[in-house]
Design a protein around this motif. Sequence first.
Motif, PDB file in Angstrom:
ATOM      1  N   LEU B  22       0.804  -1.224   0.000  1.00 30.16           N
ATOM      2  CA  LEU B  22       0.000   0.000   0.000  1.00 30.16           C
ATOM      3  C   LEU B  22       0.835   1.270   0.000  1.00 30.16           C
ATOM      4  CD1 LEU B  22      -3.095  -0.444   2.322  1.00 30.16           C
ATOM      5  CD2 LEU B  22      -2.966  -0.485  -0.160  1.00 30.16           C
ATOM      6  N   GLN B  25       6.606   2.495  -3.646  1.00 29.19           N
ATOM      7  CA  GLN B  25       6.724   3.002  -5.015  1.00 29.19           C
ATOM      8  C   GLN B  25       7.804   2.224  -5.781  1.00 29.19           C
ATOM      9  OE1 GLN B  25       7.486   7.222  -4.689  1.00 29.19           O
ATOM     10  NE2 GLN B  25       5.343   7.721  -4.433  1.00 29.19           N
ATOM     11  N   ILE B 102       1.186 -12.329  -3.082  1.00 31.29           N
ATOM     12  CA  ILE B 102       0.081 -12.252  -4.040  1.00 31.29           C
ATOM     13  C   ILE B 102       0.530 -12.958  -5.316  1.00 31.29           C
ATOM     14  CG2 ILE B 102      -1.422 -10.735  -5.393  1.00 31.29           C
ATOM     15  CD1 ILE B 102      -1.030  -8.567  -3.371  1.00 31.29           C
TER      16      ILE B 102
ATOM     17  N   LEU F  11      -1.050  -1.513 -13.160  1.00 30.47           N
ATOM     18  CA  LEU F  11       0.217  -1.304 -12.467  1.00 30.47           C
ATOM     19  C   LEU F  11       1.274  -1.107 -13.543  1.00 30.47           C
ATOM     20  CD1 LEU F  11       2.335  -1.437 -10.197  1.00 30.47           C
ATOM     21  CD2 LEU F  11       2.138  -3.922 -10.261  1.00 30.47           C
ATOM     22  N   LEU F  13       5.226  -0.833 -14.240  1.00 34.22           N
ATOM     23  CA  LEU F  13       6.531  -1.170 -13.662  1.00 34.22           C
ATOM     24  C   LEU F  13       7.603  -0.649 -14.602  1.00 34.22           C
ATOM     25  CD1 LEU F  13       5.500  -4.743 -12.548  1.00 34.22           C
ATOM     26  CD2 LEU F  13       6.077  -2.869 -11.021  1.00 34.22           C
ATOM     27  N   ALA F  29       7.147   1.456  -9.275  1.00 40.16           N
ATOM     28  CA  ALA F  29       5.744   1.079  -9.392  1.00 40.16           C
ATOM     29  C   ALA F  29       4.851   2.306  -9.340  1.00 40.16           C
ATOM     30  CB  ALA F  29       5.371   0.137  -8.253  1.00 40.16           C
ATOM     31  N   TYR F  31       0.606   3.574 -10.861  1.00 39.87           N
ATOM     32  CA  TYR F  31      -0.653   3.062 -11.378  1.00 39.87           C
ATOM     33  C   TYR F  31      -1.233   4.072 -12.346  1.00 39.87           C
ATOM     34  CZ  TYR F  31       0.028  -0.140  -7.503  1.00 39.87           C
ATOM     35  OH  TYR F  31       0.570  -1.079  -6.659  1.00 39.87           O
ATOM     36  N   ASN F  58      -7.578  -6.996  -4.079  1.00 44.05           N
ATOM     37  CA  ASN F  58      -6.336  -7.315  -3.368  1.00 44.05           C
ATOM     38  C   ASN F  58      -5.536  -6.023  -3.166  1.00 44.05           C
ATOM     39  OD1 ASN F  58      -5.065  -6.734  -5.820  1.00 44.05           O
ATOM     40  ND2 ASN F  58      -4.781  -8.878  -6.363  1.00 44.05           N
ATOM     41  N   LEU F  59      -4.351  -6.153  -2.601  1.00 44.87           N
ATOM     42  CA  LEU F  59      -3.580  -4.958  -2.250  1.00 44.87           C
ATOM     43  C   LEU F  59      -3.217  -4.133  -3.477  1.00 44.87           C
ATOM     44  CD1 LEU F  59      -1.289  -6.355   0.563  1.00 44.87           C
ATOM     45  CD2 LEU F  59      -3.147  -4.700   0.779  1.00 44.87           C
ATOM     46  N   LEU F  60      -3.017  -4.779  -4.625  1.00 43.34           N
ATOM     47  CA  LEU F  60      -2.693  -4.024  -5.834  1.00 43.34           C
ATOM     48  C   LEU F  60      -3.904  -3.228  -6.298  1.00 43.34           C
ATOM     49  CD1 LEU F  60      -0.688  -6.853  -7.606  1.00 43.34           C
ATOM     50  CD2 LEU F  60       0.271  -4.821  -6.508  1.00 43.34           C
ATOM     51  N   SER F  62      -6.211  -2.111  -4.301  1.00 44.65           N
ATOM     52  CA  SER F  62      -6.326  -1.010  -3.347  1.00 44.65           C
ATOM     53  C   SER F  62      -5.315   0.087  -3.649  1.00 44.65           C
ATOM     54  CB  SER F  62      -6.088  -1.506  -1.922  1.00 44.65           C
ATOM     55  OG  SER F  62      -7.033  -2.471  -1.573  1.00 44.65           O
ATOM     56  N   ALA F  63      -4.110  -0.318  -4.002  1.00 52.24           N
ATOM     57  CA  ALA F  63      -3.080   0.680  -4.293  1.00 52.24           C
ATOM     58  C   ALA F  63      -3.477   1.515  -5.511  1.00 52.24           C
ATOM     59  CB  ALA F  63      -1.732  -0.004  -4.520  1.00 52.24           C
ATOM     60  N   ARG F  84      -6.999 -10.406 -11.406  1.00 54.57           N
ATOM     61  CA  ARG F  84      -5.699  -9.741 -11.420  1.00 54.57           C
ATOM     62  C   ARG F  84      -5.808  -8.319 -11.955  1.00 54.57           C
ATOM     63  NH1 ARG F  84      -2.448  -9.998 -16.490  1.00 54.57           N
ATOM     64  NH2 ARG F  84      -0.731  -9.556 -15.091  1.00 54.57           N
ATOM     65  N   LEU F  85      -4.824  -7.520 -11.583  1.00 55.03           N
ATOM     66  CA  LEU F  85      -4.708  -6.170 -12.114  1.00 55.03           C
ATOM     67  C   LEU F  85      -3.815  -6.237 -13.350  1.00 55.03           C
ATOM     68  CD1 LEU F  85      -5.385  -3.140 -11.384  1.00 55.03           C
ATOM     69  CD2 LEU F  85      -3.104  -3.011 -10.418  1.00 55.03           C
ATOM     70  N   THR F  87      -1.022  -5.256 -15.939  1.00 49.87           N
ATOM     71  CA  THR F  87       0.310  -4.754 -15.628  1.00 49.87           C
ATOM     72  C   THR F  87       0.985  -4.349 -16.922  1.00 49.87           C
ATOM     73  OG1 THR F  87       0.410  -6.342 -13.826  1.00 49.87           O
ATOM     74  CG2 THR F  87       2.494  -5.405 -14.515  1.00 49.87           C
ATOM     75  N   TYR F  89       5.061  -3.148 -18.392  1.00 47.65           N
ATOM     76  CA  TYR F  89       6.466  -2.890 -18.131  1.00 47.65           C
ATOM     77  C   TYR F  89       6.914  -1.788 -19.061  1.00 47.65           C
ATOM     78  CZ  TYR F  89       6.112  -7.097 -15.462  1.00 47.65           C
ATOM     79  OH  TYR F  89       5.715  -8.022 -14.532  1.00 47.65           O
ATOM     80  N   TYR F 103       3.139  -5.214 -22.574  1.00 46.27           N
ATOM     81  CA  TYR F 103       1.812  -5.329 -21.965  1.00 46.27           C
ATOM     82  C   TYR F 103       1.677  -6.691 -21.301  1.00 46.27           C
ATOM     83  CZ  TYR F 103      -0.767  -1.262 -23.823  1.00 46.27           C
ATOM     84  OH  TYR F 103      -1.259  -0.019 -24.080  1.00 46.27           O
ATOM     85  N   ASP F 104       1.202  -6.701 -20.088  1.00 43.42           N
ATOM     86  CA  ASP F 104       0.834  -7.958 -19.437  1.00 43.42           C
ATOM     87  C   ASP F 104      -0.558  -7.730 -18.829  1.00 43.42           C
ATOM     88  OD1 ASP F 104       0.737 -10.381 -18.149  1.00 43.42           O
ATOM     89  OD2 ASP F 104       2.117  -9.827 -16.557  1.00 43.42           O
TER      90      ASP F 104
END
Lengths: 340, 340, 340, 340, 340, 340
Positions: B22, B25, B102, F11, F13, F29, F31, F58-60, F62-63, F84-85, F87, F89, F103-104
């Motif tokens: 949470l 970064q 996760i 997300l 990355l 990281a 978003y 999940n935490l991602l 929420s983030a 899943r969220l 993601t 790169y 892209y993922d």
Amino acid sequence: MKVLTFGEMMLRLKTPNNERILQTQHFEASYGGAEANVAISLALLGNDVEYISKFPQNLLGSAAENTLKKYGVNTSKLLKGEGRLGTYYFEKGASLRSTNVIYDRKGSVLEQAKAEEFDWDTIFEDVDYFYFSGITPAISKEMQKACFMACEYCQKHDIPIVCDLNYRGKMWSSQEAQSVMTGVMKYVTICIAHDEDFEATLGIKAFDGDSSSGIEQKETFKSAMLAIKRKYPNVKMVASILRNIFSVEDSQWMGLLLKNNKFYETPIYDVHVMEGVAAGDAFGAGLLHGILHAYNAQKLISFALSASVLKLTITGDLNLVSEEEITAVMNSNTVSRLSR
Amino acid sequence: MKVLTFGEMMLRLKTPNNERILQTQHFEASYGGAEANVAISLALLGNDVEYISKFPQNLLGSAAENTLKKYGVNTSKLLKGEGRLGTYYFEKGASLRSTNVIYDRKGSVLEQAKAEEFDWDTIFEDVDYFYFSGITPAISKEMQKACFMACEYCQKHDIPIVCDLNYRGKMWSSQEAQSVMTGVMKYVTICIAHDEDFEATLGIKAFDGDSSSGIEQKETFKSAMLAIKRKYPNVKMVASILRNIFSVEDSQWMGLLLKNNKFYETPIYDVHVMEGVAAGDAFGAGLLHGILHAYNAQKLISFALSASVLKLTITGDLNLVSEEEITAVMNSNTVSRLSR
Amino acid sequence: MKVLTFGEMMLRLKTPNNERILQTQHFEASYGGAEANVAISLALLGNDVEYISKFPQNLLGSAAENTLKKYGVNTSKLLKGEGRLGTYYFEKGASLRSTNVIYDRKGSVLEQAKAEEFDWDTIFEDVDYFYFSGITPAISKEMQKACFMACEYCQKHDIPIVCDLNYRGKMWSSQEAQSVMTGVMKYVTICIAHDEDFEATLGIKAFDGDSSSGIEQKETFKSAMLAIKRKYPNVKMVASILRNIFSVEDSQWMGLLLKNNKFYETPIYDVHVMEGVAAGDAFGAGLLHGILHAYNAQKLISFALSASVLKLTITGDLNLVSEEEITAVMNSNTVSRLSR
Amino acid sequence: MKVLTFGEMMLRLKTPNNERILQTQHFEASYGGAEANVAISLALLGNDVEYISKFPQNLLGSAAENTLKKYGVNTSKLLKGEGRLGTYYFEKGASLRSTNVIYDRKGSVLEQAKAEEFDWDTIFEDVDYFYFSGITPAISKEMQKACFMACEYCQKHDIPIVCDLNYRGKMWSSQEAQSVMTGVMKYVTICIAHDEDFEATLGIKAFDGDSSSGIEQKETFKSAMLAIKRKYPNVKMVASILRNIFSVEDSQWMGLLLKNNKFYETPIYDVHVMEGVAAGDAFGAGLLHGILHAYNAQKLISFALSASVLKLTITGDLNLVSEEEITAVMNSNTVSRLSR
Amino acid sequence: MKVLTFGEMMLRLKTPNNERILQTQHFEASYGGAEANVAISLALLGNDVEYISKFPQNLLGSAAENTLKKYGVNTSKLLKGEGRLGTYYFEKGASLRSTNVIYDRKGSVLEQAKAEEFDWDTIFEDVDYFYFSGITPAISKEMQKACFMACEYCQKHDIPIVCDLNYRGKMWSSQEAQSVMTGVMKYVTICIAHDEDFEATLGIKAFDGDSSSGIEQKETFKSAMLAIKRKYPNVKMVASILRNIFSVEDSQWMGLLLKNNKFYETPIYDVHVMEGVAAGDAFGAGLLHGILHAYNAQKLISFALSASVLKLTITGDLNLVSEEEITAVMNSNTVSRLSR
Amino acid sequence: MKVLTFGEMMLRLKTPNNERILQTQHFEASYGGAEANVAISLALLGNDVEYISKFPQNLLGSAAENTLKKYGVNTSKLLKGEGRLGTYYFEKGASLRSTNVIYDRKGSVLEQAKAEEFDWDTIFEDVDYFYFSGITPAISKEMQKACFMACEYCQKHDIPIVCDLNYRGKMWSSQEAQSVMTGVMKYVTICIAHDEDFEATLGIKAFDGDSSSGIEQKETFKSAMLAIKRKYPNVKMVASILRNIFSVEDSQWMGLLLKNNKFYETPIYDVHVMEGVAAGDAFGAGLLHGILHAYNAQKLISFALSASVLKLTITGDLNLVSEEEITAVMNSNTVSRLSR
């Protein structure tokens, strides 16, 4: 009162966090070395200190010198010349995995220096105490010669010598160390020795090699300290740290001082160790600080051991603590609460 | 002697220091997976190892493969194709706060692969030992099929199979696991199981679920290990780690081995844990290394447990230690002093 | 049910890892403050919370406000104006070396604010509970006035007040604190006090100052709590954390609650501490969450202490945990295994 | 087709971002060296490459070797022994401030090695091309001897030699370089030379020393290249990069190739430089890759220059690019849009 | 020859890389301030310098002082007392987005100091040159008084004063500045002024406010410089930097010096800017260094401008360059090649 | 006035600094996602915005949500569920080396969602403007359906639709895109299209694919914009960015707006690019902000382009700028000086 310390300063390259050298892409850079660490500790405690060595005439040499200056050590007499700065790699262990040091100090500008480059008459101007450790003569034959020249100067001019025997098995054999350090001891006023130093440098056994039970071996340490005083009557004090090391993080520490044929001890401190290096240098600086300020024997060893134990909580070779912080640890065996 | 391991490798994204997802970064990126970890450990210990899997044909796939190559694992038979690399997020706990994983591994290129893509005739060329864990068949029906095909190849060609039951509750239910793993067990030569693995994958209870008292349950572990041997006579050894986990940082570890109906144990190690993952893989690799070098049963379990315990002191999935370091831990229950 | 908290939020600048301010070149920036921390905890636990304060109209003020918004706290009533954001420097200790805080909060925009700037009629709209700590009146005479105005509003409108006495010796003397806080106590419904708070703010001694044996002093804490209830009959509950602090990393924690003349206790938790700040705020938020959800007295103190103990495992002022995580700690005194 | 490269690999310690050594507390660690860089580039482009050198038997040596393995270079013939790994410090310049390199490579394990330690019969097994640069003989008299032994082996076995003259003024004088390199040239098949290399190593002037106008001096470069072919008839190709360097960030690059008495040129590329090192190695690898794949002369020089120019956009010694990326730059003089 | 500089030093907190304050979780910490920057530059160039100011008696004050000592500035006369260290936040712009500074310097220990705390008799012992900038009197009425006291001391003792007008619109209005600085100018020997400084502090217009065309306004600068000499006959030299600022990264710089009624100019330098702060301080230090070493007028302005331009390539307030590096830029308008 | 945006948040990355994925050990990281970026920009400019999407529980997830909340976007209507969220790169290019995106995003919780999960009656409560881009229907058939349902709701309730055609060739083919987007266009009020979007999504050619000369193709852009208005009479405005991209760092930008059959243009801006992504989203948000505040056509396009150009100077997907900063760029084509 002015102190001179003499030794080698190196670039220390440490892997960040808990990384191993095999996996790291970064090193944390700092500069240290036994006698430089002592000089910086003394300066941070408000004393007048000069450091003598030879540094390379490049940016790494300047960075090393700037570290000394930053914390208040006088560096105006440093020699400089072409060559390299000794380096060492530091990989902190964890739990049962030992800390790992790779020395890359061969061929340094100090190792290549000649004893004659050091003009002790000038260097010792106004100096009241001289400190060096067994690492300095371990560097080269020329540095052995330089140490003996400095010792003779001190003897002639009544400058007390504080020497930490500081055996380094990666630099010389026990046999070589003994052949030199037994000679050095004839000049020494205050002798510091830990663990295998006694035997490796003087042939006097204090410690059986089991790091987890150093404190249990207090009596053999005492015998060894007495043996030193007997063999080298010029020695006025012998001081030592005894440790039970249970893991990289967990250990117990106590200090032992022999002065005027009497032993003085500290309580045993339980320490959660951040970085288990340079604690002996912090101890030496604490001892010397106490001597400069005429602490009594009990306060002397307590202050020195407290300084040493605080060093274990700090990252890097330098014991970046104040006199107040050392005194707080000396006066209480629990941590003080956060003051807000 | 050449070992083949078969499984999935993932990108592992870990929050730095003690950060929670949470608040972070940054993620530290590394690549791991049970069977890849075993392969790398074996290679670091000087063994000849091949890894088989399917990787995506993109930079993340290359980065994963390069990790294997970097540490000496042979990757020439890896399959490659369009798709994604499985990922997992790792948030290290502290004290009473649990570590958090996760999984984001669904839809990976390996999960999407067909069993037939693996040409076991070619893959097993020159292979002397086969290693995989219960994670591989948990990936997909096709990977279950692939595992069975590989097992049959091994049976036909007398290649011993080392299998770590490695139950993953986030990948399949206990019921699904049992329906597959009880079949797999008919081919297995050396079986590794920890904690709830016994019950979740084979229906044999060894452990009551209380992580703080695993070692106290040694007798039920022993019964379970014997039950395995009884039920699967093809199994020559069963090995297990028993743990008392008091907090994220503090735990006690011991190893248990059943061989020829005799039990072999290690002493209990107190460990200050840096990262409590992949220790089972380190254990499996240590065991297999010992087998490849014909260690006797006692040395086998001691070496495997020491390897496992050392892994706990290292960040990342990979057990970046040398044989000397494992042997040092095996031979002494205190940390050796810093050698300088 | 809506909670309002009122206080100051500061920029917190922390040295990374274990660095001392003397050696650092970096600070980790975050934003916190007792009442903001409580607000964020409550929001993370799913409650409706509003935070009132005055923030500077610059990027640092926005960053502080964004922190509140990020975790779900309502900030629409925040005052803004020219001025500075209070700052504090945080140097984490280790083992025997104490953690060090340098306050740089004088002259902040809130300290410069007038009591009249706060329009309590509007601010308290829909509010069911009011929370503040002894830090708010310690900021300035005007903030004392503001606190009293808020308290009177609450009294008039039957809004229960939760007050953490939170003594800060660097902000005001015990004498000043007592002259204000004894007045405040006449309005308080639920009182939270730890260690020296009792004596410093109310003149009621609970604790002898030895942090290593707080739990051993449970009886004097109980007497002090009863004394509060006796002196301030409006107080319905008094809650407190008792601690044995052995070192920066190691301590034991327990909670104590007085409600309806009955005491409720939690078990003692052994904690390996990551960051020993803001645990009191986590406790206050846990307590208030329990009250909002009508927990019984035993569950109330258990939940609050578990929240508090979890905070110790997290970096930063904010207790970034879920209700599930708190409940897990409340229900078990060992860490749960990694779930994969 | 297999290539062998022979040289020294060093630990490179770079200050992060734009920091100067005087202010930094961190170094970024990587491993590189001209011939290792060439080997890694070739492996990344899919070629079969072997690297020969002598590495220290410590963790730094392993880390260097792992770098080669990671990117697919065969290291099975590497010599290992006691000693140190050469090191260099890299301080990136900016705008008008020059980039700064401090060599700390004296006394390395390769410098201390004897020529006889290299068993060329074994080393050259299956090798089709041999690559080394003028740095290797600059290391020591013994390495000069080793180079000549390798050259003679190649001559005898018809293995073409690619040699980058690569003059390093910090390693030897122009006079020493000429006395050796004019001898080496008698064996060389493909010669690479840039800027002052022509004059410093062969006494043939191509460049007047003004880096801001290298491209304007194309005609003198051409004359020098022809002079080489005239003097060393064994040389089949001479290749060179011409540059106008305006600042640390801004420069123009073009390639020039002499083959069969005909010159081939690339267009001029405007480059925003990230790191202006190892671009010559990328050029050499690009050239050799083209030769291995029988590119025609124009494509050869275009591919080599494009590889070189791409290296300038990457941090570290290694040209971590794919054949597709090089080809894209070769085919277009503007950057392609982000593909999403 | 000894120089004294007088001013305020602050903690500078800079977001890393390109981050905005709204998104950052880290600040890079360093310590700087116009007169401290000048002192450090002079010390790095080998001159004897003393710095006078008042610092807080806490770790931040020590860290600021250590920065001065690290680079060789004498700090033995610094005042110390309770209070805070001024702070500023630095958010580097990019391209069309301006760099952003948030001052948080109000209430600093120096702002709170009394003029009488400075004992100029002692402070000026052995001092040959005095340097300060318009920032010092902008701090407070007391500091204005202190500046005038220092100026009078200098006038009485024939110590030349170098003053950089250095207008800071966030600290005082143009009107306030003029009322003070026109008085200060009666004591000044060498005056430095850039851009709006002329008008804002002396009411003499040199610059129309268009940063992209400062160089085009050379004639109005010249007139303003002559006007200064006319109005303040005590002024022996006026020096200024002229700039065309096209974006945060791209600009052109030239220097202009008026001495003995003659103008001296430098060529125009194209600079790719790393950090566009403290370049004026570097200019002032370069000028003063030249004066201390009796450079002729042309070399004086060339050296000062080259020092200034080099500062733009360095991160942080301090111009960490050597005399050789400045001379290299002075002698060539292209970057020198990497020397290896 | 309230805006709703609808799309997917991922997300992101990113490798730090200039690192390639092959060499990195860290990812930064954050978003983002086109419609979330627009929502955040609008909120930062003070507008009332709601974001609708489906996030994993999940935490991602929420983030990601916290990122929206942090900057003031209303998220109360977000759907949540298992999954899943997405993601991606991000490897920033340099100079001639292109930026690289992996892209993922397949299998994300939004891709798996059903159109019926979105209850548009509730979602559109109080909404005055609807924004989405061509990415949303590219996610899945169900999301296409959801888009059409939303569009119909808008048509029925007179809510203007702003649509950025935003073609993503990695998500769908031009043919698929056209079959959907030509349908979508029947509902759109304000259409944003850049470069290949015109042709790929609508079959109307504006751009020949040469990124280095987009601005030179202004006339074909104008024709395409007119063609859109002709074909979709419901469209009230068409806006576009034209670019000449010379390298990853250097480009020129201008804006073009068609309104009431009249074209409006901005000047051409030279930009030094920090991160060349999400500039189109910043443009869209700028445009919408202008519309919400009834800017005239010229100010509209100028503001939108200035917002877009500022985004290029910021790291991350989010345009963290204030209205003042956009206006400053709009009003001046040079950077303003540092204000201190």
